[in-house]
Scaffold this motif. Structure first.
Motif, PDB file in Angstrom:
ATOM      1  N   ASN A  21      -1.226   0.877 -32.363  1.00 36.94           N
ATOM      2  CA  ASN A  21      -2.314   1.095 -31.409  1.00 36.94           C
ATOM      3  C   ASN A  21      -3.289  -0.072 -31.497  1.00 36.94           C
ATOM      4  O   ASN A  21      -3.118  -0.993 -32.306  1.00 36.94           O
ATOM      5  CB  ASN A  21      -3.034   2.423 -31.693  1.00 36.94           C
ATOM      6  CG  ASN A  21      -3.384   2.575 -33.164  1.00 36.94           C
ATOM      7  OD1 ASN A  21      -3.976   1.676 -33.762  1.00 36.94           O
ATOM      8  ND2 ASN A  21      -2.984   3.699 -33.762  1.00 36.94           N
ATOM      9  N   ASP A  22      -4.345  -0.028 -30.674  1.00 31.84           N
ATOM     10  CA  ASP A  22      -5.337  -1.112 -30.665  1.00 31.84           C
ATOM     11  C   ASP A  22      -6.111  -1.199 -31.974  1.00 31.84           C
ATOM     12  O   ASP A  22      -6.556  -2.282 -32.375  1.00 31.84           O
ATOM     13  CB  ASP A  22      -6.304  -0.930 -29.495  1.00 31.84           C
ATOM     14  CG  ASP A  22      -5.628  -1.154 -28.147  1.00 31.84           C
ATOM     15  OD1 ASP A  22      -4.515  -1.718 -28.126  1.00 31.84           O
ATOM     16  OD2 ASP A  22      -6.205  -0.758 -27.125  1.00 31.84           O
ATOM     17  N   ASP A  40      -6.579  -5.963 -38.338  1.00 29.90           N
ATOM     18  CA  ASP A  40      -5.765  -7.038 -38.900  1.00 29.90           C
ATOM     19  C   ASP A  40      -6.666  -8.241 -39.184  1.00 29.90           C
ATOM     20  O   ASP A  40      -7.007  -9.019 -38.280  1.00 29.90           O
ATOM     21  CB  ASP A  40      -4.654  -7.417 -37.928  1.00 29.90           C
ATOM     22  CG  ASP A  40      -3.653  -8.402 -38.517  1.00 29.90           C
ATOM     23  OD1 ASP A  40      -3.981  -9.051 -39.534  1.00 29.90           O
ATOM     24  OD2 ASP A  40      -2.544  -8.516 -37.964  1.00 29.90           O
ATOM     25  N   THR A  41      -7.059  -8.407 -40.435  1.00 29.99           N
ATOM     26  CA  THR A  41      -7.982  -9.481 -40.796  1.00 29.99           C
ATOM     27  C   THR A  41      -7.347 -10.863 -40.662  1.00 29.99           C
ATOM     28  O   THR A  41      -8.035 -11.848 -40.369  1.00 29.99           O
ATOM     29  CB  THR A  41      -8.493  -9.287 -42.236  1.00 29.99           C
ATOM     30  OG1 THR A  41      -7.375  -9.204 -43.131  1.00 29.99           O
ATOM     31  CG2 THR A  41      -9.317  -8.010 -42.346  1.00 29.99           C
ATOM     32  N   GLU A  42      -6.051 -10.964 -40.881  1.00 29.96           N
ATOM     33  CA  GLU A  42      -5.369 -12.248 -40.709  1.00 29.96           C
ATOM     34  C   GLU A  42      -5.373 -12.659 -39.242  1.00 29.96           C
ATOM     35  O   GLU A  42      -5.548 -13.844 -38.913  1.00 29.96           O
ATOM     36  CB  GLU A  42      -3.942 -12.162 -41.242  1.00 29.96           C
ATOM     37  CG  GLU A  42      -3.888 -12.030 -42.764  1.00 29.96           C
ATOM     38  CD  GLU A  42      -2.518 -11.665 -43.292  1.00 29.96           C
ATOM     39  OE1 GLU A  42      -2.231 -11.987 -44.460  1.00 29.96           O
ATOM     40  OE2 GLU A  42      -1.731 -11.040 -42.552  1.00 29.96           O
ATOM     41  N   LEU A  43      -5.182 -11.702 -38.364  1.00 32.12           N
ATOM     42  CA  LEU A  43      -5.221 -11.978 -36.924  1.00 32.12           C
ATOM     43  C   LEU A  43      -6.635 -12.381 -36.496  1.00 32.12           C
ATOM     44  O   LEU A  43      -6.807 -13.275 -35.651  1.00 32.12           O
ATOM     45  CB  LEU A  43      -4.761 -10.748 -36.151  1.00 32.12           C
ATOM     46  CG  LEU A  43      -4.419 -10.945 -34.670  1.00 32.12           C
ATOM     47  CD1 LEU A  43      -3.222 -11.879 -34.520  1.00 32.12           C
ATOM     48  CD2 LEU A  43      -4.124  -9.598 -34.016  1.00 32.12           C
ATOM     49  N   LYS A  44      -7.640 -11.734 -37.076  1.00 34.81           N
ATOM     50  CA  LYS A  44      -9.021 -12.104 -36.770  1.00 34.81           C
ATOM     51  C   LYS A  44      -9.288 -13.559 -37.138  1.00 34.81           C
ATOM     52  O   LYS A  44      -9.909 -14.311 -36.384  1.00 34.81           O
ATOM     53  CB  LYS A  44      -9.996 -11.193 -37.536  1.00 34.81           C
ATOM     54  CG  LYS A  44     -10.168  -9.800 -36.965  1.00 34.81           C
ATOM     55  CD  LYS A  44     -11.194  -9.023 -37.782  1.00 34.81           C
ATOM     56  CE  LYS A  44     -11.373  -7.608 -37.234  1.00 34.81           C
ATOM     57  NZ  LYS A  44     -12.352  -6.820 -38.027  1.00 34.81           N
ATOM     58  N   ILE A  63      -9.299 -10.945 -31.021  1.00 31.61           N
ATOM     59  CA  ILE A  63      -8.352 -10.202 -30.195  1.00 31.61           C
ATOM     60  C   ILE A  63      -8.465  -8.737 -30.580  1.00 31.61           C
ATOM     61  O   ILE A  63      -8.303  -8.376 -31.740  1.00 31.61           O
ATOM     62  CB  ILE A  63      -6.917 -10.733 -30.410  1.00 31.61           C
ATOM     63  CG1 ILE A  63      -6.831 -12.182 -29.918  1.00 31.61           C
ATOM     64  CG2 ILE A  63      -5.900  -9.868 -29.675  1.00 31.61           C
ATOM     65  CD1 ILE A  63      -5.506 -12.846 -30.213  1.00 31.61           C
ATOM     66  N   LYS A  64      -8.751  -7.891 -29.600  1.00 26.96           N
ATOM     67  CA  LYS A  64      -9.127  -6.510 -29.902  1.00 26.96           C
ATOM     68  C   LYS A  64      -8.112  -5.467 -29.448  1.00 26.96           C
ATOM     69  O   LYS A  64      -8.317  -4.278 -29.669  1.00 26.96           O
ATOM     70  CB  LYS A  64     -10.488  -6.200 -29.274  1.00 26.96           C
ATOM     71  CG  LYS A  64     -11.613  -7.077 -29.782  1.00 26.96           C
ATOM     72  CD  LYS A  64     -12.933  -6.712 -29.129  1.00 26.96           C
ATOM     73  CE  LYS A  64     -14.074  -7.580 -29.652  1.00 26.96           C
ATOM     74  NZ  LYS A  64     -15.368  -7.237 -29.026  1.00 26.96           N
ATOM     75  N   GLU A  99      -0.555 -10.862 -24.504  1.00 26.95           N
ATOM     76  CA  GLU A  99      -0.800 -11.914 -23.524  1.00 26.95           C
ATOM     77  C   GLU A  99      -0.847 -13.289 -24.183  1.00 26.95           C
ATOM     78  O   GLU A  99      -0.219 -14.247 -23.701  1.00 26.95           O
ATOM     79  CB  GLU A  99      -2.114 -11.673 -22.773  1.00 26.95           C
ATOM     80  CG  GLU A  99      -2.437 -12.789 -21.778  1.00 26.95           C
ATOM     81  CD  GLU A  99      -3.816 -12.674 -21.163  1.00 26.95           C
ATOM     82  OE1 GLU A  99      -4.214 -13.618 -20.444  1.00 26.95           O
ATOM     83  OE2 GLU A  99      -4.505 -11.659 -21.407  1.00 26.95           O
ATOM     84  N   TYR A 100      -1.583 -13.411 -25.293  1.00 26.14           N
ATOM     85  CA  TYR A 100      -1.740 -14.728 -25.905  1.00 26.14           C
ATOM     86  C   TYR A 100      -0.480 -15.194 -26.609  1.00 26.14           C
ATOM     87  O   TYR A 100      -0.169 -16.397 -26.604  1.00 26.14           O
ATOM     88  CB  TYR A 100      -2.951 -14.730 -26.834  1.00 26.14           C
ATOM     89  CG  TYR A 100      -4.249 -14.750 -26.057  1.00 26.14           C
ATOM     90  CD1 TYR A 100      -4.657 -15.901 -25.391  1.00 26.14           C
ATOM     91  CD2 TYR A 100      -5.038 -13.611 -25.949  1.00 26.14           C
ATOM     92  CE1 TYR A 100      -5.819 -15.931 -24.646  1.00 26.14           C
ATOM     93  CE2 TYR A 100      -6.208 -13.622 -25.211  1.00 26.14           C
ATOM     94  CZ  TYR A 100      -6.596 -14.784 -24.560  1.00 26.14           C
ATOM     95  OH  TYR A 100      -7.746 -14.802 -23.812  1.00 26.14           O
ATOM     96  N   CYS A 101       0.264 -14.287 -27.198  1.00 27.91           N
ATOM     97  CA  CYS A 101       1.550 -14.682 -27.793  1.00 27.91           C
ATOM     98  C   CYS A 101       2.529 -15.121 -26.702  1.00 27.91           C
ATOM     99  O   CYS A 101       3.260 -16.109 -26.857  1.00 27.91           O
ATOM    100  CB  CYS A 101       2.143 -13.532 -28.606  1.00 27.91           C
ATOM    101  SG  CYS A 101       1.285 -13.208 -30.166  1.00 27.91           S
ATOM    102  N   THR A 102       2.539 -14.397 -25.592  1.00 25.82           N
ATOM    103  CA  THR A 102       3.388 -14.776 -24.460  1.00 25.82           C
ATOM    104  C   THR A 102       2.984 -16.140 -23.923  1.00 25.82           C
ATOM    105  O   THR A 102       3.828 -17.002 -23.637  1.00 25.82           O
ATOM    106  CB  THR A 102       3.293 -13.725 -23.342  1.00 25.82           C
ATOM    107  OG1 THR A 102       3.674 -12.444 -23.852  1.00 25.82           O
ATOM    108  CG2 THR A 102       4.191 -14.086 -22.173  1.00 25.82           C
TER     109      THR A 102
END
Length: 781
Positions: A599-600, A606-610, A637-638, A645-648
């Motif tokens: 889920n969102d 995800d601190t690594e993603l932040k 990214i929330k 979208e950004y990975c794509t």
């Protein structure tokens, strides 16, 4: 998430930090070691995927046996270490491995032949049986290490693909992916089935390993920021060479064409003169001109013959590639429109709903080419009129002495036959008596020259905007940020890392020989210069100020330019193929992201993603921190939707978008009059005065033509070890669900390819650049 990891007890893993004690308590020795070489297996067992170019080698099962009977008080583990398929993946270094299980760990186990040699040149796999005094339990970590070479002349780096470990007591085997170069004095610790999120990694030792990995990478992946120009940031190699993982592993990088293209630096054309003189069979001077339009084709053919002789097996294939020259096709308005839509600068065209203030085209001027009996205003309202506007971006740029660059506007029209054709061209920004609007009804040489000047300006914009900044520079920023913040165990790393292959190495070389002051761009383009004050550098600054990181999101970009309607603007194959490939990539990314983020909230936690998003926003695109929302990468990214979208976007930019703007360059620029890199006469200011001699004297010299042909040919080629869209190494994803996602992605790409091939059979000039087997997964040239 429990399907993708095994939680280790902290108590058992605390033994890892007590290596000195472990050496005494848990003793092991190598019982048997057999090395098989891929070179032998390739003859019968190597399979190369025809779509992705990924090598698959059938290595057989692990079938080593313990000499004699297994001792009851001993524990046995089979280990297969796979060295990668690279030019020089092996090493003469002293190598070792360590196995860490849920019960205990080993000390360093020497691998190779008595610490002497571990397959110095060819890819291989090496099988071992390890006998231990104590039960390691299920092995959870494998550490591969390189203690360095005894000889300074020996190869020190070692590329390991993965390690397979089987517990010979339980017969349970596991894969430990690596896919890294291990340099002199370095080591790499692999974890089994490693794609997982930090917040579900409950063992502090594994969490610490993730943290340690990114901290070590930050020391070697250092940001280089271009504050004056505003170009996206790259990797700084001023104090240290590029990391081993970013090095090229290509074959012949010194082909005839590359030497000719990139050997001319800082005004020194001696090498180019020598090569071209040999190709033409006569001595040439830098100022020698070409005496006919056909001679440009013959010049390209001469370079092809010389290149084929100098580099056997490398064929420029001029006749197949220069389709624009066939039957003087390049002169026609229909071909001009085709190249606007499906040439290398396929993202410039916009729908025109209102004429710009500085482009006073009247209905009277164009009424004879509007075929529906409607006025220009009505045609615009119906969506039949389009524009390419470079007037503000290129206005006033400094050019090299004796060279010129227009700042043009071009109005285009979709006629009832569905063909896009130019109907008006103005070559300078401000209208006036000395800046006429050229029309298809004008004298044919006037109209042809107007189209050539526009195409030359379009080439300057294409190389620096659509190609360099939007693809190369942006992808380097994403790449550096990812390596600095996301560990191998993260699913986003797994998704994105193949999109970064060779990108840093490519850009570092490009900065030193291509776009540097005095480099190849400065030597052959009108806006070049050997000093820092140049039209090239000013254009880079202007483009950077306008750049939008979403410009390579094809759906958003088509909407922004008003060119998404196939009924209004047909035959736009970049749009048709690109949208389908975006959808296929997005579906694949969605399937992987949904496996790990339920889920969102999982995304937000995800601190690594932040840290990744923060790094891209603040350091990758530092010039865009204060710009309105949507111009830059987000600071956080929330949601899963945003992450998808950004990975794509990143995967699409590296593969599809770069292929669209790069691999058709020789087709567009190889026949130089079709789209010259420079113009040697001032922009026309009058009508009805142009002559054939004026046309030839405006076009590039023999020297500039030769370098340009070699330059665009070199940039249009695939390397032998290219990996194409959808190509993930054999053991990159180890989970069955992840592998199923990759298989479904490849099936989607095959279906798209089938449709493209069927359509292309009906076209005079097939649009092949977005066949997935022609879209490398990363920027490698």
């Amino acid at each position: 998430n429990k399907n993708y990891r095994r939680v280790l007890t902290e108590e058992l893993f605390k033994a890892k930090v007590k290596s000195a004690e472990m050496v005494n308590v848990y003793h092991q020795r190598t019982v048997k070691h057999v090395t098989n070489n891929y070179q032998t297996l390739r003859m019968n067992n190597e399979k190369k995927d025809p779509m992705t170019n990924i090598r698959h080698v059938e290595m057989g099962s692990f079938d080593l046996k313990v000499d004699g009977e297994q001792k009851k008080d001993r524990f046995y583990y089979g280990v297969r270490i796979v060295t990668g398929c690279h030019q020089t993946p092996g090493t003469a270094s002293q190598l070792y491995m360590e196995l860490t299980g849920v019960e205990a760990k080993t000390d360093k186990i020497a691998i190779g032949d008595n610490w002497q040699k571990f397959q110095k040149s060819d890819a291989s796999f090496d099988d071992y049986i390890i006998e231990c005094d104590e039960n390691l339990g299920e092995v959870q970590l494998v550490t591969l290490g390189n203690n360095g070479c005894r000889s300074k002349s020996s190869i020190a780096g070692w590329y390991a693909d993965f390690t397979f470990v089987v517990n010979l007591q339980t017969k349970v085997g596991q894969i430990f992916p690596c896919y890294h170069w291990i340099g002199d004095g370095d080591s790499f610790t692999e974890s089994a089935n490693c794609a997982t999120l930090k917040q579900v990694q409950s063992n502090t030792i594994l969490v610490q390993l993730r943290k340690q990995q990114v901290e070590e990478r930050k020391k070697i992946y250092v940001w280089l920021m271009f504050r004056e120009s505003g170009v996206p940031s790259g990797i700084d190699i001023t104090t240290a060479p590029p990391p081993l993982d970013e090095k090229f592993d290509k074959g012949n990088d010194q082909s005839y064409y590359k030497i000719l293209a990139f050997g001319s630096q800082n005004g020194n054309f001696d090498l180019a003169k020598k090569l071209l003189s040999a190709a033409l069979g006569r001595s040439i001077d830098e100022c020698d001109t070409v005496n006919s339009l056909h001679a440009y084709y013959e010049l390209a053919k001469s370079i092809e013959r010389a290149g084929s002789k100098a580099t056997p097996g490398e064929d420029c294939k001029v006749e197949e590639s220069l389709v624009a020259y066939e039957g003087n096709r390049w002169i026609s308005d229909v071909e001009f429109g085709r190249q606007i839509l499906n040439g290398v600068n396929c993202v410039l065209i916009e729908r025109c709903t209102e004429l710009p203030y500085n482009f006073p085209v009247t209905n009277q001027m164009v009424k004879n080419v509007l075929c529906r009996g409607m006025s220009l205003q009505m045609e615009m309202e119906e969506g039949h009129v389009y524009i390419c506007n470079l007037s503000e971006l290129l206005d006033g740029l400094l050019c090299r002495e004796g060279y010129y660059c227009a700042a043009p506007l071009c109005l285009l029209y979709v006629n009832p036959a569905g063909n896009l054709v130019p109907i008006a061209i103005q070559l300078q920004r401000n209208p006036g008596k000395d800046n006429p609007i050229f029309l298809p009804t004008d004298y044919w040489l006037d109209w042809l020259l107007a189209k050539i000047y526009f195409s030359s300006s379009n080439a300057q914009h294409h190389q620096l905007s659509s190609h360099y900044i939007a693809c190369h520079a942006a992808m380097e920023a994403y790449s550096v940020a990812t390596m600095r913040t996301i560990p191998d165990a993260h699913p986003v790393y797994k998704l994105l890392k193949p999109a970064f292959r060779y990108t840093m190495a490519t850009n570092v070389i490009g900065r030193f020989i291509l776009i540097n002051d005095g480099g190849t761009i400065d030597q052959i383009f009108s806006i070049g210069s050997e000093s820092a004050v140049s039209g090239k550098n000013e254009l880079i600054t202007r483009i950077s100020a306008m750049y939008n990181v979403h410009s390579t999101n094809i759906n958003k970009n088509l909407i922004a330019r008003g060119v998404g309607d196939a009924d209004k603007l047909p035959n736009y194959y970049y749009r048709e193929d690109g949208v389908r490939l975006w959808d296929a990539i997005e579906s694949f990314v969605t399937s992987i992201i949904h496996l790990f983020y339920l889920n969102d909230t999982d995304v937000e936690q995800d601190t690594e993603l932040k840290e990744w998003a923060y790094e891209v926003h603040n350091f990758g695109f530092p010039s865009y921190r204060t710009l309105p929302q949507g111009r830059g990468f987000p600071q956080q990214i929330k949601s899963r939707t945003e992450l998808i979208e950004y990975c794509t976007l990143i995967i699409f930019t590296a593969s599809v978008q770069h292929s669209a703007v790069n691999f058709g360059q020789f087709q567009t620029y190889g026949y130089v009059p079709n789209s010259p890199a420079n113009m040697r006469r001032p922009v026309p200011t009058q009508k009805n005065v142009a002559t054939y001699d004026d046309l030839l004297e405006s076009l590039p010299t023999v020297m500039a033509t030769g370098v340009s042909v070699a330059f665009t040919y070199s940039l249009s080629q695939f390397s032998d070890d290219e990996i194409f869209l959808g190509g993930y190494p054999t053991m990159w994803f180890t989970g069955e669900k992840e592998k199923a996602c990759v298989t479904e992605f490849l099936n989607s790409l095959r279906a798209i390819n089938t449709d493209i091939i069927a359509r292309n059979k009906k076209l005079d000039i097939p649009y092949i650049h977005l066949l997935s087997q022609r879209c490398p997964s990363s920027i490698t040239v």
